[in-house]
Design a protein around this motif. Sequence first.
Motif, PDB file in Angstrom:
ATOM      1  N   MET A   1       0.528  -0.522  -0.184  1.00 37.11           N
ATOM      2  CA  MET A   1      -0.157   0.404   0.133  1.00 37.11           C
ATOM      3  C   MET A   1       0.836   1.314   0.274  1.00 37.11           C
ATOM      4  O   MET A   1       2.305   1.067  -0.012  1.00 37.11           O
ATOM      5  CB  MET A   1      -1.015   0.169   1.372  1.00 37.11           C
ATOM      6  N   ARG A   2       0.042   2.419  -0.512  1.00 40.80           N
ATOM      7  CA  ARG A   2       0.997   3.681  -0.980  1.00 40.80           C
ATOM      8  C   ARG A   2       0.529   4.203  -0.276  1.00 40.80           C
ATOM      9  O   ARG A   2      -0.512   5.210  -0.574  1.00 40.80           O
ATOM     10  CB  ARG A   2       2.075   4.313  -2.332  1.00 40.80           C
ATOM     11  N   LEU A   3       0.904   5.536   0.889  1.00 43.14           N
ATOM     12  CA  LEU A   3       0.377   6.236   2.233  1.00 43.14           C
ATOM     13  C   LEU A   3       1.533   7.166   1.199  1.00 43.14           C
ATOM     14  O   LEU A   3       2.242   7.487   1.367  1.00 43.14           O
ATOM     15  CB  LEU A   3      -0.034   5.777   3.229  1.00 43.14           C
ATOM     16  N   LEU A   4       0.155   8.968   1.926  1.00 44.87           N
ATOM     17  CA  LEU A   4       0.634   9.795   1.422  1.00 44.87           C
ATOM     18  C   LEU A   4      -0.174  10.582   2.731  1.00 44.87           C
ATOM     19  O   LEU A   4      -1.216  10.507   2.160  1.00 44.87           O
ATOM     20  CB  LEU A   4       0.063  10.684   0.405  1.00 44.87           C
ATOM     21  N   PHE A   5       1.187  11.323   3.287  1.00 44.09           N
ATOM     22  CA  PHE A   5       0.231  11.969   4.501  1.00 44.09           C
ATOM     23  C   PHE A   5       0.634  13.720   4.477  1.00 44.09           C
ATOM     24  O   PHE A   5       1.794  14.050   3.740  1.00 44.09           O
ATOM     25  CB  PHE A   5       0.766  11.473   5.708  1.00 44.09           C
ATOM     26  N   VAL A   6      -0.549  14.996   3.981  1.00 40.07           N
ATOM     27  CA  VAL A   6      -0.036  15.893   3.931  1.00 40.07           C
ATOM     28  C   VAL A   6      -0.511  17.025   5.550  1.00 40.07           C
ATOM     29  O   VAL A   6      -1.383  16.412   5.321  1.00 40.07           O
ATOM     30  CB  VAL A   6      -1.077  16.041   2.132  1.00 40.07           C
ATOM     31  N   HIS A   7       0.908  17.577   6.027  1.00 44.54           N
ATOM     32  CA  HIS A   7       0.702  17.940   7.201  1.00 44.54           C
ATOM     33  C   HIS A   7       1.172  19.511   6.580  1.00 44.54           C
ATOM     34  O   HIS A   7       1.550  19.941   5.751  1.00 44.54           O
ATOM     35  CB  HIS A   7       1.301  17.209   8.116  1.00 44.54           C
ATOM     36  N   GLU A  30       4.704   1.386   1.128  1.00 39.84           N
ATOM     37  CA  GLU A  30       5.593   2.982   1.547  1.00 39.84           C
ATOM     38  C   GLU A  30       4.470   3.597   1.713  1.00 39.84           C
ATOM     39  O   GLU A  30       3.183   4.316   1.738  1.00 39.84           O
ATOM     40  CB  GLU A  30       5.043   3.155  -0.635  1.00 39.84           C
ATOM     41  N   VAL A  31       5.266   5.080   3.238  1.00 45.32           N
ATOM     42  CA  VAL A  31       4.504   5.720   3.065  1.00 45.32           C
ATOM     43  C   VAL A  31       5.458   6.808   2.713  1.00 45.32           C
ATOM     44  O   VAL A  31       6.893   6.717   3.837  1.00 45.32           O
ATOM     45  CB  VAL A  31       5.231   5.304   5.285  1.00 45.32           C
ATOM     46  N   VAL A 146       4.448   9.655  -6.186  1.00 46.21           N
ATOM     47  CA  VAL A 146       4.051   8.123  -5.478  1.00 46.21           C
ATOM     48  C   VAL A 146       2.868   7.424  -5.617  1.00 46.21           C
ATOM     49  O   VAL A 146       2.636   6.221  -5.187  1.00 46.21           O
ATOM     50  CB  VAL A 146       4.073   8.692  -3.996  1.00 46.21           C
ATOM     51  N   ASP A 147       1.799   8.029  -6.788  1.00 43.26           N
ATOM     52  CA  ASP A 147       1.119   6.954  -6.848  1.00 43.26           C
ATOM     53  C   ASP A 147       0.179   6.146  -5.886  1.00 43.26           C
ATOM     54  O   ASP A 147       0.205   5.364  -5.534  1.00 43.26           O
ATOM     55  CB  ASP A 147       1.610   5.625  -8.054  1.00 43.26           C
ATOM     56  N   ALA A 148      -0.230   7.157  -5.178  1.00 40.61           N
ATOM     57  CA  ALA A 148      -1.240   7.032  -3.615  1.00 40.61           C
ATOM     58  C   ALA A 148      -2.032   6.391  -3.560  1.00 40.61           C
ATOM     59  O   ALA A 148      -3.169   6.313  -4.565  1.00 40.61           O
ATOM     60  CB  ALA A 148      -0.743   8.123  -3.066  1.00 40.61           C
ATOM     61  N   ASP A 149      -2.000   4.960  -3.191  1.00 39.96           N
ATOM     62  CA  ASP A 149      -3.874   4.437  -2.533  1.00 39.96           C
ATOM     63  C   ASP A 149      -4.728   5.371  -1.184  1.00 39.96           C
ATOM     64  O   ASP A 149      -5.907   5.484  -2.004  1.00 39.96           O
ATOM     65  CB  ASP A 149      -3.453   2.672  -2.536  1.00 39.96           C
ATOM     66  N   VAL A 150      -3.654   5.899  -0.773  1.00 36.82           N
ATOM     67  CA  VAL A 150      -4.544   6.669   0.725  1.00 36.82           C
ATOM     68  C   VAL A 150      -3.343   7.683   0.569  1.00 36.82           C
ATOM     69  O   VAL A 150      -2.804   8.545   0.411  1.00 36.82           O
ATOM     70  CB  VAL A 150      -4.047   5.633   2.111  1.00 36.82           C
ATOM     71  N   VAL A 151      -4.317   8.831   0.878  1.00 34.23           N
ATOM     72  CA  VAL A 151      -3.762  10.182   1.278  1.00 34.23           C
ATOM     73  C   VAL A 151      -4.550  10.279   2.565  1.00 34.23           C
ATOM     74  O   VAL A 151      -6.096  10.712   2.774  1.00 34.23           O
ATOM     75  CB  VAL A 151      -4.472  11.401  -0.049  1.00 34.23           C
TER      76      VAL A 151
END
Length: 306
Positions: A1-7, A30-31, A146-151
């Motif tokens: 799983m590819r996750l992107l955390f936006v802060h 992937e984080v 990052v081809d994110a699955d989850v943001v």
Amino acid sequence: MRLLFVHAHPDDESLWTGVSLAHHVADGDEVHVLTMTLGEEGEVIPPELAHLELPPGEPRDPDAQDPLGALRREELRDAMAYAGVTSSVVLGEDDDPVQLADPERALPRYRDSGMAGTPSVEHPSAFVRADLDDAAEAVAAHIRRVDADVVVTYDANGGYGHPDHIQTHRVTRAAVQLVERTPRLMVILTPQSWASQDRSWLKHVPEARLRADRLELPPEGHAAELSVVPDDVVTHATVDPSAVATQRTALGAHRTQVRVFDDCFALSNDVAVRLAGREGFAEIDPATGSLLKGNEGARRGLTEEV
């Protein structure tokens, strides 16, 4: 799983989602972390670094240097190295790996806006003044990168009402709608039962320890509880006490902003916050901002339904 955390600022990633970062890194996912500003308006805790804090309540010179921002960038690098994330980028910095569709246009760079009603929000680079379309286009480029699955980002209240957190929510929602392969968009929320449990836990901290560590208990209606919601609103969670050790180490890297103890931390207001090893979320519709429930095919960790 590819996750992107936006802060919004350095340290937010570890304060708000440090358990999830550590959990998913350990799980082999992937984080990725995207930070919108350098937190130039932060309050500085260590006395020997107090000279880096800008005077509160004063207008900001657009041409002046922001030395605190440079230090907080290094703190973020250290924290994310400890966390072991796949990538950590501050939007628009020289090492930002993305490019806009128009190669003649540079990625925007934004500055910490400070709290609502302060003169710093008038700075021409303040994130709250950002053009929504421009900022969303830049964040969308990172989602594609990052081809994110989850943001993951804050809810519409920004967690506790900080203008940059609210703007991050708005920009991230708009960005997700621009991406061809739409990821799931999750917002950070705290179930009421968790908030009550943490408040009860803090009340049992001995007074002698509170005095020794210069800690205070959160007052009723503490600002951080703006994103506390009924339990059934929180549909997904990361519950992993084993991740606290990594979160604690990452938080310790943000020494200008955070004091860290074995079982809690405190910001410049000295209010103790429990390190409970759990974080709550809910999926939202990026177009409307409304909460989604009954998702099929949920996974463990951040995307584990509760």
